[in-house]
Design a protein around this motif. Structure first.
Motif, PDB file in Angstrom:
ATOM      1  N   GLN A   1       0.940  -0.951   0.141  1.00 17.97           N
ATOM      2  CA  GLN A   1       0.158  -0.037   0.281  1.00 17.97           C
ATOM      3  C   GLN A   1       0.828   1.599   0.753  1.00 17.97           C
ATOM      4  OE1 GLN A   1      -3.930   0.015   0.310  1.00 17.97           O
ATOM      5  NE2 GLN A   1      -3.192   1.803  -0.103  1.00 17.97           N
ATOM      6  N   SER A   2       1.976   0.935   0.465  1.00 16.03           N
ATOM      7  CA  SER A   2       2.515   2.228   0.165  1.00 16.03           C
ATOM      8  C   SER A   2       3.528   2.870  -0.761  1.00 16.03           C
ATOM      9  CB  SER A   2       3.838   2.496   1.968  1.00 16.03           C
ATOM     10  OG  SER A   2       5.082   1.320   1.310  1.00 16.03           O
ATOM     11  N   LEU A   3       3.456   1.867  -1.383  1.00 18.50           N
ATOM     12  CA  LEU A   3       4.480   2.076  -2.372  1.00 18.50           C
ATOM     13  C   LEU A   3       3.940   2.110  -4.221  1.00 18.50           C
ATOM     14  CD1 LEU A   3       6.797  -1.480  -2.494  1.00 18.50           C
ATOM     15  CD2 LEU A   3       7.343   0.854  -1.416  1.00 18.50           C
ATOM     16  N   VAL A   4       2.273   1.927  -3.672  1.00 16.22           N
ATOM     17  CA  VAL A   4       1.471   1.741  -5.035  1.00 16.22           C
ATOM     18  C   VAL A   4       0.453   3.460  -5.052  1.00 16.22           C
ATOM     19  CG1 VAL A   4      -0.842   1.010  -6.088  1.00 16.22           C
ATOM     20  CG2 VAL A   4       1.592  -0.977  -5.242  1.00 16.22           C
ATOM     21  N   ASP A   5       0.907   3.727  -6.089  1.00 20.02           N
ATOM     22  CA  ASP A   5      -0.208   5.310  -6.090  1.00 20.02           C
ATOM     23  C   ASP A   5      -1.371   4.945  -5.229  1.00 20.02           C
ATOM     24  OD1 ASP A   5      -1.864   7.600  -7.559  1.00 20.02           O
ATOM     25  OD2 ASP A   5       0.282   8.166  -8.325  1.00 20.02           O
ATOM     26  N   ASP A   6      -2.054   6.266  -5.296  1.00 21.95           N
ATOM     27  CA  ASP A   6      -3.655   6.450  -4.250  1.00 21.95           C
ATOM     28  C   ASP A   6      -4.599   5.853  -5.591  1.00 21.95           C
ATOM     29  OD1 ASP A   6      -2.817   6.260  -2.015  1.00 21.95           O
ATOM     30  OD2 ASP A   6      -2.579   8.847  -2.061  1.00 21.95           O
ATOM     31  N   ARG A   7      -4.014   6.322  -7.001  1.00 15.34           N
ATOM     32  CA  ARG A   7      -5.272   6.178  -7.663  1.00 15.34           C
ATOM     33  C   ARG A   7      -4.894   4.830  -8.706  1.00 15.34           C
ATOM     34  NH1 ARG A   7      -2.350  10.774  -8.477  1.00 15.34           N
ATOM     35  NH2 ARG A   7      -3.699  12.678  -9.715  1.00 15.34           N
ATOM     36  N   ILE A   8      -4.492   4.019  -7.902  1.00 15.61           N
ATOM     37  CA  ILE A   8      -5.179   2.218  -8.033  1.00 15.61           C
ATOM     38  C   ILE A   8      -5.261   1.629  -7.504  1.00 15.61           C
ATOM     39  CG2 ILE A   8      -3.404   0.657  -8.449  1.00 15.61           C
ATOM     40  CD1 ILE A   8      -2.698   2.485 -10.873  1.00 15.61           C
ATOM     41  N   ASP A   9      -6.394   1.081  -7.183  1.00 14.62           N
ATOM     42  CA  ASP A   9      -8.219  -0.103  -6.554  1.00 14.62           C
ATOM     43  C   ASP A   9      -6.303  -0.994  -6.592  1.00 14.62           C
ATOM     44  OD1 ASP A   9      -9.356  -1.498  -5.215  1.00 14.62           O
ATOM     45  OD2 ASP A   9     -10.908  -1.931  -7.287  1.00 14.62           O
TER      46      ASP A   9
END
Length: 381
Positions: free
Chosen positions: A69-77
């Motif tokens: 979660q800390s590595l992935v852009d917030d726009r990604i589900d």
């Protein structure tokens, strides 16, 4: 109509691709015209090259993990779940936890490699790998208690993750034992299943003189097919038997069952066009990294470069333009040649590798890359 992109796997390829798409398709995602879903069955992202250093006490397994979660852009589900079925005709994914199935318009398999030690009798009980967290810890215990005897590195399964890692291990073990004053009391043997020490002939030609100079014994054309943990022996299908006190084994690798069950390729690998990374057996399906049968090494740098290609192709398709971006086979790799020296190679489909002379500078460059990797996964490098 919303275009739905599903990415299976949150390793290097999946994470880099997700972040790349979040940046490239930012307007469409923000407008609700594109949805990108990343599915991974572990809440952590694992940087596996760290495990090479664990047996020598240089790193801890926790150093290889970060929350995905800390590595992935917030726009990604981001969904922490397991895909149990891929329906490429209906363009749907069945999920273990659900609820229900997930529809897609474009699918990217970034499902990586899994270890299959049970394919070799006795391997689980008699040998340890450093391609898993548990294996690297068990191997560390064996090495720390070793003061004499025979250390064997046996490459049993090919293809496997990070093709240079077996060479790195014996080079590092040789140096590590010398530093501890134990090298004269510990013999090291390296086995490889074909008639050279590495799958790539250029790397084999470079590595073999180093092994000879350091007194590392080599057994080529050695296809291990049985391990006897009680007797401490490795037997090959060619009839050769080697005694060991500590066995570091590279087990057989395979992809994931759900890929094979979907008819995308054998042993869980996806058959693809090596330039476009499009699946041979299904429309609107891509594969990258270890999962893709491109003929290049199963290495993190490959997944990184391929993720950029797939991201650009998907961007073009979604925006109604011809997808022209292609992958040229680019691969780069640092190769540890001891505890404080390393080499470096860079190559592609057309240009073979030519390893650089080992140096301390390249060793520190590899360590620096290991630290900066987390920025790479976030799409910042």
């Amino acid at each position: 109509m919303t275009d739905r992109i599903a990415i299976l796997g949150g390793g290097t390829g999946g994470a880099v691709l997700a972040n790349n798409l979040a940046e490239r398709l930012r307007p469409e995602i923000d407008a609700g015209d594109v949805e990108v879903t990343l599915i991974n069955d572990d809440p952590d992202h694992v940087y596996k090259p760290i495990w090479l250093y664990v047996p020598f006490g240089k790193r801890e397994p926790a150093d290889a993990r970060r929350p995905l979660q800390s590595l992935v852009d917030d726009r990604i589900d981001l969904r922490i779940d397991r895909v149990t079925r891929i329906d490429t005709d209906g363009k749907r994914l069945e999920l273990r936890d659900g609820p229900g199935s997930l529809a897609y318009d474009y699918l990217v398999a970034a499902t990586g490699s899994t270890l299959a030690p049970t394919e070799i009798p006795g391997l689980e009980e008699g040998g340890h790998d450093y391609y898993s967290e548990s294996g690297s810890l068990a191997l560390r215990d064996d090495l720390l208690s070793m003061t004499e005897g025979h250390l064997v590195l046996s490459v049993i399964g090919t293809p496997h993750m990070c093709p240079a890692a077996p060479l790195e291990f014996v080079f590092m073990a040789d140096d590590w034992l010398r530093e501890r004053g134990l090298r004269e009391d510990v013999d090291i043997t390296y086995t490889y299943p074909i008639q050279r020490v590495h799958g790539n002939p250029h790397i084999a030609e470079w590595a073999e003189p180093i092994m000879d100079e350091r007194g590392i014994d080599v057994e080529t054309f050695f296809n291990a097919d049985a391990i006897d943990p009680e007797a401490g022996t490795v037997t090959s299908m060619e009839g050769t038997e080697i005694d060991y006190d500590v066995l570091a084994a590279i087990p057989p690798h395979r992809g994931v069952d759900v890929v094979e069950e979907a008819g995308l390729g054998e042993r869980g690998w996806v058959d693809v066009n090596k330039h476009t990374l499009e699946a041979d057996e299904a429309e609107d399906v891509y594969a990258l990294g270890d999962a893709a049968t491109t003929g290049v090494p199963k290495a993190g740098s490959v997944a990184h470069y391929q993720a950029g290609v797939v991201a650009q192709r998907l961007e073009s398709e979604i925006r109604g333009r011809p997808a022209t971006e292609t992958y040229d086979g680019k691969t780069l790799c640092f190769i540890e040649t001891g505890m404080d020296s390393a080499s470096y190679v860079e190559f592609d489909y057309e240009n073979p590798p030519s390893p650089a002379p080992p140096s301390e500078k390249l060793h520190w460059s590899k360590l620096a890359y290991n630290e900066s990797y987390w920025l790479t996964a976030r799409g910042l490098l």
